[in-house]
Design a protein around this motif. Structure first.
Motif, PDB file in Angstrom:
ATOM      1  N   UNK A 185       0.654  -1.297  -0.246  1.00  0.00           N
ATOM      2  CA  UNK A 185      -0.439  -0.037  -0.133  1.00  0.00           C
ATOM      3  C   UNK A 185       1.181   1.457  -0.176  1.00  0.00           C
ATOM      4  N   UNK A 186       2.549   1.372   0.391  1.00  0.00           N
ATOM      5  CA  UNK A 186       3.462   2.248   0.092  1.00  0.00           C
ATOM      6  C   UNK A 186       2.404   3.607  -0.871  1.00  0.00           C
ATOM      7  N   UNK A 187       2.099   2.754  -2.744  1.00  0.00           N
ATOM      8  CA  UNK A 187       2.060   4.016  -3.535  1.00  0.00           C
ATOM      9  C   UNK A 187       0.182   4.440  -2.792  1.00  0.00           C
ATOM     10  N   UNK A 188      -0.670   4.125  -2.367  1.00  0.00           N
ATOM     11  CA  UNK A 188      -2.008   4.516  -1.672  1.00  0.00           C
ATOM     12  C   UNK A 188      -1.003   5.586  -1.044  1.00  0.00           C
ATOM     13  N   UNK A 189      -0.646   5.288   0.074  1.00  0.00           N
ATOM     14  CA  UNK A 189      -0.289   6.198   1.489  1.00  0.00           C
ATOM     15  C   UNK A 189       0.435   7.571   0.812  1.00  0.00           C
ATOM     16  N   UNK A 190       1.748   6.855  -0.319  1.00  0.00           N
ATOM     17  CA  UNK A 190       1.797   8.543  -0.930  1.00  0.00           C
ATOM     18  C   UNK A 190       1.174   9.744  -0.915  1.00  0.00           C
ATOM     19  N   UNK A 191      -0.614   8.672  -1.405  1.00  0.00           N
ATOM     20  CA  UNK A 191      -1.160   9.781  -2.324  1.00  0.00           C
ATOM     21  C   UNK A 191      -1.989  10.306  -1.161  1.00  0.00           C
ATOM     22  N   UNK A 192      -1.774   9.857  -0.205  1.00  0.00           N
ATOM     23  CA  UNK A 192      -2.708  11.084   0.955  1.00  0.00           C
ATOM     24  C   UNK A 192      -1.930  11.224   1.277  1.00  0.00           C
ATOM     25  N   UNK A 193      -0.591  12.181   0.943  1.00  0.00           N
ATOM     26  CA  UNK A 193       0.103  13.548   1.557  1.00  0.00           C
ATOM     27  C   UNK A 193      -0.263  14.601   0.903  1.00  0.00           C
ATOM     28  N   UNK A 194      -0.163  14.353  -1.010  1.00  0.00           N
ATOM     29  CA  UNK A 194      -0.475  15.262  -1.477  1.00  0.00           C
ATOM     30  C   UNK A 194      -1.586  16.419  -0.839  1.00  0.00           C
ATOM     31  N   UNK A 195      -3.093  15.428  -0.577  1.00  0.00           N
ATOM     32  CA  UNK A 195      -4.622  16.292  -0.509  1.00  0.00           C
ATOM     33  C   UNK A 195      -3.446  17.289   0.723  1.00  0.00           C
ATOM     34  N   UNK A 196      -3.098  16.720   1.863  1.00  0.00           N
ATOM     35  CA  UNK A 196      -2.611  17.170   3.283  1.00  0.00           C
ATOM     36  C   UNK A 196      -1.804  18.368   3.986  1.00  0.00           C
ATOM     37  N   UNK A 197      -1.277  17.953   2.175  1.00  0.00           N
ATOM     38  CA  UNK A 197       0.082  19.865   1.837  1.00  0.00           C
ATOM     39  C   UNK A 197      -0.983  20.624   1.321  1.00  0.00           C
ATOM     40  N   UNK A 198      -0.846  20.035   0.688  1.00  0.00           N
ATOM     41  CA  UNK A 198      -1.811  20.999  -0.164  1.00  0.00           C
ATOM     42  C   UNK A 198      -3.252  22.391   0.342  1.00  0.00           C
ATOM     43  N   UNK A 199      -3.858  21.434   1.677  1.00  0.00           N
ATOM     44  CA  UNK A 199      -4.528  21.509   2.729  1.00  0.00           C
ATOM     45  C   UNK A 199      -4.087  22.841   3.795  1.00  0.00           C
ATOM     46  N   UNK A 200      -2.604  22.606   4.063  1.00  0.00           N
ATOM     47  CA  UNK A 200      -1.765  23.593   4.879  1.00  0.00           C
ATOM     48  C   UNK A 200      -1.610  24.899   3.699  1.00  0.00           C
ATOM     49  N   UNK A 201      -0.942  24.279   3.276  1.00  0.00           N
ATOM     50  CA  UNK A 201      -0.834  25.854   2.246  1.00  0.00           C
ATOM     51  C   UNK A 201      -1.859  25.895   1.747  1.00  0.00           C
ATOM     52  N   UNK A 202      -2.793  25.931   1.613  1.00  0.00           N
ATOM     53  CA  UNK A 202      -4.149  26.898   1.125  1.00  0.00           C
ATOM     54  C   UNK A 202      -4.551  27.644   2.276  1.00  0.00           C
TER      55      UNK A 202
END
Lengths: 568, 597
Positions: free
Chosen positions: A274-291
């Motif tokens: 599942x490492x690929x799926x876990x990586x995909x969870x990072x992007x939205x989190x980072x974007x939410x923080x940035x926004x």
């Protein structure tokens, strides 16, 4: 009385606000969650909703529908036997069942509801959800974003605080991240992002693929395409994934044509897969923080919502991301429904909630397609011009002025899009408005485009040409809405469907589960289950409630012995 | 200021830069102006709140700046890890939920990871700051940073991303090495458009510049030759090409425009002297085909007059000499116009002192004087002298019109006074023509008629080039219509005309319509021109077929006919030219689905 409904991909729940707190309403089986599944019993012509329907998924795949929320807003028709159902209609059946539960629980009719939708649902999907509510005979008071609902459920207890927190909502089919702030009784959504194609189902898929590899050629290619086998594998994967929550090792087993196929998964192996799926969870989190202009360290809590966040794998990933433990303050499965109930309370202006105001945001950018002149006078078309930017507080209304590009242009066409890409081809098209303009030199005619995004997340577009005073209004997705007579016809048809009697639900669910177990097992075990099923059916015909209840408990005990307690 | 007050009225507090107070006020008002009940009121409140917050933050930022003026961008450049609280937070929460050993282990390892990450960042900075650019060591250090385990934590990830974004945005060879790998690693180029702020913005720009530079440097690129010309000091070859190859000029112009617009950074790689020379060269006004046509046509008309007069046995000047004289005179007038009228004007504009009133309007006065001079020519001169007079007056008039075109093109009508001054070229000749006709000097008024024609063409030119303002368009329209009407009236009323006065009148009207239409782009006008063209052509053919009348008495009428035929031909030509894009810029086909932001 307004109720709050969490209409989920895998499970749904209904809750209400009463006596200053939100509480969940149990269904006819006494469970707090009702699987979002619909099945048709062809022999009796009855419609089954909930656990009984889900148990029939692997035994009668052609007659059962699940995960239809993924197709909301599309024209896809699911065939159950001879009848065709749209995703809205299937959702309406689930909603109807939830409302019935609420009515029995409350002893009074319920006609109004707050329904939750994933934050990333677009306009079409929201409209479809609203239609589903109307088909179920509900007045949909409000469409509430799921992470916002979860935040409400959590935040309503932290009102005195001045804090920011992040809601990490990994459901069956969608992933939403919201950053919220509470101050002075105001719950403000600062940013909301997500990935609407990431959820628990994707983790199942990982297991299914690995299982398929392990089995290799032992199942022939024709058999692999068989829907019954597919459903069995899917169900087995779901069970295995849930098993991995508690134990470090699990065996996924599938019975097919008198053969048992087994594959052993360890937690470590699952992590790697599942490492690929876990990586995909990072992007939205980072974007939410940035926004929201925040640093991860500024968050007070990480609130986990959605069944899939129960997975240790996900919790570990989140811990690593934020350098601390996520909060356990809310039940991941119930938070959304409870939040919807809180919203219902807000809507009804409950005294206990008088001092609370919630503001939400529009999670995606909305705009129109334009052409631009670049250097050297070359024209570039298909450019996305944002009007309402992502994470604007709603209700919001914004105007942009555009001008004609050619001399004597006769009309202006405004295709409306939702998305974040500069090229419209990568965004989602929502509709189109066309307006006539008087002949004039290029650039002399201005066109005002107003986007109004209301509190339910529905978009209204108003185009105005000041030179002629002409106006055009468009409520998006109009073209696909059913006409009024058709709508009432469909509604009548749904109402006419023969529903399985409510009080027999428990028996029906038990029997359906037994049938599935029977198919899943082999040899002596199978025979044993078969005997019990026969006995139970026999007792059912005698219609003695006490005897039936006793027999049902016995049957369920037998089943629990073989495959562990049922999950919900 | 009015806006200011309304913000505070909306929030129901007195102006403040205290963020907490503003938030409290917003929260208080929000319970009254509820988003569910009063969406409009809420939007107004929200706008006020956001503006107030923005001001408060700006004020806070200014305070910070004045308190610590030396804290420039360098100060916060190297802070990849924000070590203060996140780790502590994890530590404190550890006791609260110490049930999960795996999770506890993760957090314990965190601190070590961070220290290691900090060390790797320092190594990268050291590699970057070496006096010579050692690409390999920079890349190795960068890869080490990427492989830091501490990047798994979001706050470290965020601050490292920010830090590397700043580094990669720095325009120097050592830092350029960072661009590609960092962009790929953080996926900055995959970020959507609505992104308010991305740490990789500077790096992306840097990458684009480097890409453009690389492409321009490869010999296969279409703009490579122009790039080389701009990158090297000016060569003789380039100077020649600048004057004689419009294509090359255009290529350089396009390249400069693109660089200015898209990647100003590339300018650093070009030769500043060459750029300056080219910019100056490119911005100078230049002869276009349409300007040349303006000169050639009067010359041709003069030649025609000579031919007709010669045929009628009235002129003693041989036609060849007349034509040659006309051509040379025309060229001289163009050159003179260019060097004495247009260039000074342009230089004036360049120097920023373009307000000289007489330059804008003086041409009208000069034209009026010229026309008066022509009107006062004593009768009884030989036809040859009259012919030369006609040619010279016509050519000077053409130069003036040309000047007017340029002036108008640059300035448009700025004041009412200037606007008034644009009328004389239209009205004065009309008045003089009428006068001369009454006084009975046919040769003179024919010559003036020709002058008028030149003005008319100048007006068309003006209207074409300056038709961006409705005012100019209207002026040109009125002028042209009166011209056509006078022509038609004269043709009908004059007793010197031959048998087809009506035909000539129609011809003039059609011509005027065509001229008018070509100044417009609106649909009915285009339709008129479409009709005017065939009418003009048909009349031209008819008139040519009948041939010039050799009767001495009807010379004037012949000229009239030929003049009319010429206008028709002219219109046909310009229309055709328009169609094929010979004289004016090609019009683009209307694209219905186009909008400009």
């Amino acid at each position: 009385m307004i109720i709050g409904i969490d209409l989920g991909t895998t499970n749904s729940a209904v809750a209400l606000w009463r006596d200053g707190k939100a509480e969940l309403i149990p269904n006819s089986l006494g469970h707090l969650l009702t699987p979002s599944a619909v099945s048709l019993d062809e022999t009796t012509g009855e419609v089954l909703v909930g656990l009984a329907a889900r148990e029939r998924q692997s035994t009668h795949p052609a007659l059962t529908a699940t995960a239809f929320k993924r197709y909301m807003g599309s024209n896809r028709v699911t065939r159950l036997g001879k009848k065709g159902f749209s995703p809205e209609e299937l959702s309406a059946l689930v909603l109807r069942r939830l409302v019935d539960d609420a009515q029995v629980f409350l002893g009074q009719p319920v006609t109004e509801a707050v329904i939750t939708v994933p934050a990333y649902f677009n306009d079409k999907q929201r409209k479809a959800t609203r239609r589903a509510g109307e088909l179920a005979g509900l007045k949909v008071e409000r469409l509430l974003n799921e992470p916002t609902a979860a935040a409400l459920a959590y935040g309503i207890h932290e009102l005195d605080d001045q804090s920011m927190f992040l809601v990490f909502d990994l459901g069956g089919g969608t992933f939403d991240v919201s950053v919220l702030e509470i101050f002075e009784g105001v719950i403000e959504v600062r940013a909301s992002t997500g990935d609407n194609r990431l959820g628990g189902e994707d983790f199942n898929q990982v297991l299914i693929e690995d299982f398929g590899k392990a089995i290799g050629d032992r199942i022939s290619t024709e058999d692999r395409a068989d829907p019954v086998l597919r459903e069995r594998i899917r169900a087995a994967a779901e069970r295995a994934r849930r098993g991995l929550t508690d134990s470090a090792e699990v065996i996924m087993s599938v019975t097919w044509k008198d053969q048992v196929f087994e594959h052993r998964f360890t937690a470590d192996r699952f992590d790697t897969l599942c490492s690929g799926l876990v990586t995909r969870m990072r992007d939205p989190v980072l974007r939410a923080l940035r926004d929201s202009g925040l640093h991860a360290g500024q968050l007070k809590e990480i609130v986990m919502v959605g069944g899939a966040t129960r997975m240790p794998l996900v919790r570990r990933a989140v811990t690593k991301m934020f350098g601390r433990f996520p909060s356990n303050a809310v039940d991941p499965d119930q938070a959304v429904a409870l939040g919807a109930a809180v919203q219902a309370g807000l809507k009804a202006r409950d005294v206990a909630l008088k001092e609370v105001v919630l503001t939400d945001v529009c999670p995606y950018t909305l705009g129109v397609e334009v052409s631009e002149r670049g250097p050297g006078n070359m024209i570039r078309g298909g450019v996305f011009s944002p009007i309402i930017e992502r994470n604007t507080v709603i209700p919001a209304s914004r105007v942009q002025v555009y001008s004609t590009m050619e001399a004597n242009q006769k009309f202006v066409k405004l295709p409306i899009y939702q998305g974040e890409s500069r090229a419209v081809s990568d965004n989602i098209r929502l509709g189109e408005v066309e307006i006539a303009v008087p002949p004039a030199k290029a650039g002399e005619i201005a066109v005002e485009v107003r986007f109004s995004y209301d509190i339910n997340g529905l978009l209204e577009v108003d185009v105005h040409v000041p030179a002629t005073g002409e106006r055009r209004e468009l409520v998006i997705a109009d073209e696909e809405t059913m006409t009024a007579p058709e709508f009432s016809r469909r509604r009548a048809e749904l109402a006419e469907l023969k529903h399985h009697p409510r009080d027999a639900d428990l028996n029906r669910a038990a029997l359906a589960r037994a049938a599935r177990c029977y198919e899943d097992s082999l040899g002596d075990q199978r025979q044993f289950i078969g005997q019990h099923m026969d006995r139970f059916s026999f007792i059912l015909e005698r219609q003695d409630p006490r005897e039936i209840e006793h027999a049902r408990k016995e049957l369920l005990q037998v089943l629990d012995q073989f495959e562990g307690a049922t999950w919900l | 200021m009015a806006v200011d007050r309304s913000i505070w009225r909306e929030l129901a507090i007195s102006p403040s830069t205290d963020e907490r107070e503003i938030r409290r006020a917003y929260a208080r008002r929000l319970k009254i102006v509820h988003p569910e009940d009063d969406p409009q009121g809420f939007q107004a409140l929200r706008d006020a709140y956001e503006q107030a917050l923005h001001r408060a933050r700006h004020a806070a930022w200014q305070d910070l700046q004045s308190a610590a003026p030396e804290a420039g961008p360098d100060a916060d450049l190297h802070q990849p890890v924000d070590e203060d609280q996140p780790a502590d937070r994890g530590e404190t929460r550890l006791d609260a939920v110490a049930t999960d050993d795996v999770l506890a282990g993760e957090i314990a390892r965190d601190q070590a990871d961070r220290t290691e990450h900090q060390r790797r960042c320092d190594a990268l900075l050291a590699a970057l700051n070496r006096p010579t650019v050692d690409e390999e060591s920079i890349l190795n250090a960068l890869i080490d940073v990427f492989h830091s385990r501490a990047l798994g934590a979001l706050d470290t990830h965020q601050s490292t991303e920010h830090w590397l974004g700043q580094l990669a945005a720095q325009r120097s060879p050592a830092f350029a090495v960072l661009v590609e790998p960092t962009v790929a690693f953080f996926g900055w180029d995959r970020r959507p458009v609505g992104e308010h702020w991305s740490p990789g913005l500077g790096a992306l720009q840097h990458r684009e510049d480097l890409d453009t530079l690389k492409r321009l440097r490869s010999p296969g690129h279409p703009a490579h030759a122009s790039f080389v010309a701009l990158a090297k000091p000016m060569r003789f070859k380039d100077r020649v090409a600048a004057r004689f190859s419009p294509d090359f000029r255009k290529q350089i112009g396009d390249l400069l425009a693109r660089i200015d617009y898209e990647t100003p950074y590339v300018l650093n790689y070009l030769n500043p002297n060459s750029i300056a020379w080219w910019r100056q060269h490119l911005s100078r006004p230049r002869f276009g085909l349409s300007s040349l046509a303006l000169v050639i046509i009067p010359v041709a008309i003069c030649a025609l007059i000579a031919a007709v007069q010669n045929g009628a046995g009235r002129s003693t000047v041989p036609p060849l000499i007349m034509i040659a004289g006309g051509l040379i005179g025309g060229l001289l007038s163009v050159l003179a116009g260019h060097y004495f009228l247009i260039l000074p004007r342009w230089r004036l504009l360049q120097s920023g002192r373009s307000s000289d009133f007489w330059i804008s309007c003086g041409w009208a006065v000069a034209a009026a004087g010229l026309v008066l001079l022509a009107a006062l020519v004593p009768p009884g001169l030989s036809d040859a002298t009259t012919g030369v007079l006609v040619v010279s007056v016509g050519l000077i008039g053409a130069a003036l019109v040309w000047w007017a075109a340029i002036v108008l093109d640059n300035d448009g009508f700025k004041t009412r006074l200037q606007w008034l001054f644009t009328w004389p070229p239209v009205f004065l000749p009309l008045w003089i023509v009428a006068q001369s006709a009454l006084l009975g000097r046919p040769m003179l008024w024919v010559s003036l008629w020709l002058l008028l024609l030149l003005f008319a063409m100048g007006a068309v030119h003006l209207a074409r080039r300056a038709s961006s303002t409705p005012q100019t368009r209207r002026t040109a329209d009125i002028g042209l219509i009166s011209l056509a009407a006078t022509g038609a009236a004269l043709a009908l009323a004059s007793d010197v005309l031959p048998s087809a006065p009506l035909a000539v009148a129609v011809l003039y009207l059609a011509a005027a319509g065509g001229i008018l239409a070509s100044a417009h782009q609106s649909l009915p006008m285009l339709r008129i021109r479409r009709w005017a063209t065939p009418i003009g052509v048909v009349f031209l053919a008819l008139v040519s077929f009948s041939g010039p009348d050799t009767d001495v008495q009807t010379t004037g009428s012949t000229l009239f006919v030929w003049g009319g035929a010429w206008i028709g031909g002219l219109i046909a030509l310009t229309t055709l030219g328009d169609r094929i894009g010979l004289f004016v810029k090609k019009k683009k086909k209307p694209r219905p689905r186009s909008l400009a932001a």
